[in-house]
Design a protein around this motif. Structure first.
Motif, PDB file in Angstrom:
ATOM      1  N   LEU A 151       0.834  -1.358   0.025  1.00 31.33           N
ATOM      2  CA  LEU A 151       0.003   0.171  -0.131  1.00 31.33           C
ATOM      3  C   LEU A 151       1.063   1.354  -0.091  1.00 31.33           C
ATOM      4  O   LEU A 151       2.055   1.347   0.815  1.00 31.33           O
ATOM      5  N   GLU A 185      -1.271  -0.982  -4.491  1.00 30.68           N
ATOM      6  CA  GLU A 185      -2.554  -0.058  -4.368  1.00 30.68           C
ATOM      7  C   GLU A 185      -2.453   1.052  -3.574  1.00 30.68           C
ATOM      8  O   GLU A 185      -1.544   1.273  -2.517  1.00 30.68           O
ATOM      9  N   VAL A 187      -4.078   4.578  -1.067  1.00 31.35           N
ATOM     10  CA  VAL A 187      -4.794   4.991  -0.222  1.00 31.35           C
ATOM     11  C   VAL A 187      -4.713   6.643  -0.010  1.00 31.35           C
ATOM     12  O   VAL A 187      -3.578   6.948   0.088  1.00 31.35           O
ATOM     13  N   ALA A 194      -8.917   4.636   6.002  1.00 30.65           N
ATOM     14  CA  ALA A 194      -8.945   4.213   4.438  1.00 30.65           C
ATOM     15  C   ALA A 194      -7.735   3.025   4.525  1.00 30.65           C
ATOM     16  O   ALA A 194      -8.007   1.999   3.661  1.00 30.65           O
ATOM     17  N   ALA A 198      -8.898  -0.770   2.985  1.00 31.36           N
ATOM     18  CA  ALA A 198      -7.927  -1.349   2.235  1.00 31.36           C
ATOM     19  C   ALA A 198      -7.414  -2.656   2.530  1.00 31.36           C
ATOM     20  O   ALA A 198      -7.446  -3.860   1.989  1.00 31.36           O
ATOM     21  N   GLU A 201     -10.444  -5.399   2.507  1.00 34.86           N
ATOM     22  CA  GLU A 201     -10.684  -5.715   1.129  1.00 34.86           C
ATOM     23  C   GLU A 201      -9.864  -6.367   0.383  1.00 34.86           C
ATOM     24  O   GLU A 201     -10.199  -7.087  -0.279  1.00 34.86           O
ATOM     25  N   LEU A 202      -8.614  -6.088   0.721  1.00 36.46           N
ATOM     26  CA  LEU A 202      -7.493  -6.580  -0.103  1.00 36.46           C
ATOM     27  C   LEU A 202      -7.116  -7.919   0.311  1.00 36.46           C
ATOM     28  O   LEU A 202      -6.590  -8.784  -0.661  1.00 36.46           O
TER      29      LEU A 202
END
Length: 427
Positions: A151, A185, A187, A194, A198, A201-202
Motif C-alpha cells: 500500500l 494499491e 490510499v 482508508a 484497504a 478488502e485486499l
C-alpha cells in the motif's frame, strides 16, 4: 503537473560581474542532452555556502539545494577535504571485497537510527526499489504470501524507475509507461480508516497486504507533514497484522526536518526506511535500512556496482559527522521556525492568494489558494528575478529547502525577496 511541465521560460535580467571563461551555449546543450527536464534559463557555474552564481556572474540565494540534497551547502570545507582525501586514496572497488569506509558509514547510520543493517545504492529510487524487493521477499519467505500487495499513499512520490513510479500515487508520473508493476494499491494520506478498509478488502485469496510504503512528510505531494495520531495507529495496525511499515525518508531524512529522521516527529519506528538526497550532501548515494527481523536478503539477491564505494561512503560519513559535530540540527530547527514565521507574515499580507504555510525544519511549503490564477511556478520565476532560487511542489505549493547551514541573515534576505516577488505578481 510535474516540476518539469510547470517550468516555462523566465526572463532573467542582465547583470554585471565576473562571467565564466567559456560562454554557455544552451542550444548546444539541448542538442546533446535528452529533453527529460524543463529547465529555467539559468546555467549555474559555481557555489559557496548557500549562494550560487550563474555563468553571467549573477548571484543567487539557493533555497533549492539540489532539491533538498546539498545538506552542507556548496563547497563546504568538510566535504572538500573528504573528497580530496578519498579520491587520492581509493575511489572505487567492487563489493566483492570489504570496503572499510562503507562499514564506517553503515555503523554511523545504525548507531543514529532504529536500523540494524544497511544496503547502499546510488539514489532514492534505488533505495526504494531495494525496500520493495526486501518486502516482497519477506512476504514470500516469512509471511507466506503468494501475491503480496504494498500500500502507498495518493500524492506520494517514490522515484522514477518502473517499480517506484508504480508505487508513486500520482498518475501523471505513470502516463505512457504502462503496463505498470503489479502489486501496488493506493490510499489517501493521513486517513487511517482508508488503511483499515484497504487491508480488509485486499486480503482475499492469494492476495494479502504485505507492506505499507509511506513518507513521514510528503515532499513532492505538496510538503504535507504526517499526522502523529495517524502514524501511531499505522504502527499499531502493522504490529497487529504483521504488515511491514516502510518509510521513504529520501527527502525529509538526514536532518532536514530538524531531527535526523522524519519518523522521530511521529513517535514511531519503521521496520524499513530509505535515505538518499542529503545523505551524501550532493554526492550520489542511497541507503535502504532495515531492522534485523526483516533483513532477509542473502548474497546475490540484490546488488549495486557503485553502491557503497569508498568515495561516496567517505564523503557521506563526513557529512554525517559534520551534522553532529557542528550541531546543525539546532540550526535547522531555529531557521525553520524563523522561515515559517516569516512566510506566515507574508501570507497574512496576501490572504486572498496564500492559503497555508506548513512544514518541518527546513522543508517548508507555501500553498496558494486554488481559486486564484497565481501558480507556484509564477512565484519561482519571479523569485529568480529577485535573486532567490525556489522550487515548486506541485502547481500550487512553493517549496523552501535551503542548505541546512543557512543563516538567520540569509533567511531574512530570502523572505524579503519572496515578498517582493509576490508583490510584483499581485500589483
Amino acid at each position: 503537473m510535474s516540476i518539469e511541465t510547470l517550468i516555462e521560460q523566465a526572463t532573467i535580467p542582465p547583470t554585471s560581474g565576473s562571467m565564466s571563461s567559456s560562454p554557455f551555449d544552451a542550444n548546444s546543450f539541448d542538442e546533446a542532452v535528452m529533453s527529460t527536464y524543463g529547465r529555467f534559463p539559468l546555467a549555474l557555474d559555481r557555489g559557496s555556502g548557500c549562494r550560487v552564481w550563474d555563468t553571467q556572474g549573477r548571484e543567487y540565494l539557493d533555497f533549492v539545494a539540489g532539491i533538498a540534497t546539498c545538506t552542507l551547502g556548496h563547497a563546504h570545507p568538510a566535504m572538500v577535504e573528504a573528497v580530496t582525501r578519498q579520491i587520492q586514496k581509493l575511489h572505487h572497488v567492487s563489493n566483492l571485497y570489504y570496503i572499510p569506509e562503507q562499514g564506517e558509514l553503515a555503523k554511523w547510520l545504525v548507531e543514529h537510527s532504529c536500523a540494524d543493517s544497511v544496503f547502499f545504492c546510488n539514489s532514492g529510487a534505488e533505495a526504494n526499489e531495494a525496500a520493495i524487493k526486501l518486502a516482497r521477499k519477506y512476504a514470500h519467505t516469512v509471511q507466506e504470501i503468494d501475491k503480496p500487495i504494498i500500500l502507498t499513499a495518493n500524492a506520494s512520490f517514490h522515484g522514477r524507475t518502473l517499480a517506484t513510479i508504480t508505487a508513486t500515487g500520482q498518475p501523471k508520473y505513470q502516463k505512457h509507461f504502462q503496463p505498470l508493476v503489479p502489486g501496488f494499491e493506493y490510499v489517501p494520506y493521513n486517513d487511517i480508516n482508508a488503511i483499515e478498509v484497504a487491508i480488509s478488502e485486499l486480503d482475499e485469496g492469494d492476495y494479502r497486504v504485505a507492506a505499507i510504503l509511506i513518507e513521514p512528510l510528503q515532499g513532492e505531494g505538496g510538503v504535507r507533514p504526517g499526522d502523529v495520531t495517524y502514524f501511531q495507529k499505522l504502527r499499531q495496525i502493522c504490529d497487529e497484522t504483521g504488515v511491514l511499515l516502510i518509510f521513504d525518508e529520501v527527502q525529509v531524512g538526514m536532518g532536514r526536518s530538524g531531527k535526523l529522521w522524519g519518523y522521530e516527529h511521529l513517535g514511531v519506528e519503521p521496520d524499513i526506511f530509505t535515505s538518499a538526497k542529503g545523505l551524501g550532501g550532493g554526492i550520489p548515494i542511497g541507503a535502504m535500512m532495515s531492522k534485523k527481523f526483516c533483513d532477509v536478503f542473502q548474497p546475490g539477491e540484490h546488488a549495486s556496482t557503485f553502491g557503497g564505494n569508498p568515495f561516496v561512503c567517505g564523503v557521506a560519513l563526513a557529512v554525517c559527522q559534520t551534522l553532529e559535530k557542528e550541531n546543525i540540527l539546532q540550526n535547522v530547527e531555529d531557521r525553520g521556525i524563523q522561515l515559517r514565521n516569516g512566510l506566515n507574515a507574508i501570507a497574512a499580507k496576501y490572504p486572498h492568494h496564500i492559503s497555508e504555510v506548513r512544514g518541518w525544519g527546513l522543508i517548508n511549503g507555501m500553498e496558494l489558494k486554488a481559486d486564484v490564477a497565481l501558480t507556484a511556478a509564477d512565484i519561482v520565476k519571479a523569485a529568480i528575478n529577485q535573486g532567490v532560487l525556489l522550487v515548486p511542489a506541485g502547481p500550487k505549493v512553493v517549496r523552501f529547502v535551503p542548505p541546512l547551514i543557512v543563516t538567520e541573515a540569509e533567511v531574512n534576505l530570502a523572505l524579503q525577496a519572496v515578498e517582493q516577488a509576490i508583490a510584483s505578481l499581485t500589483a
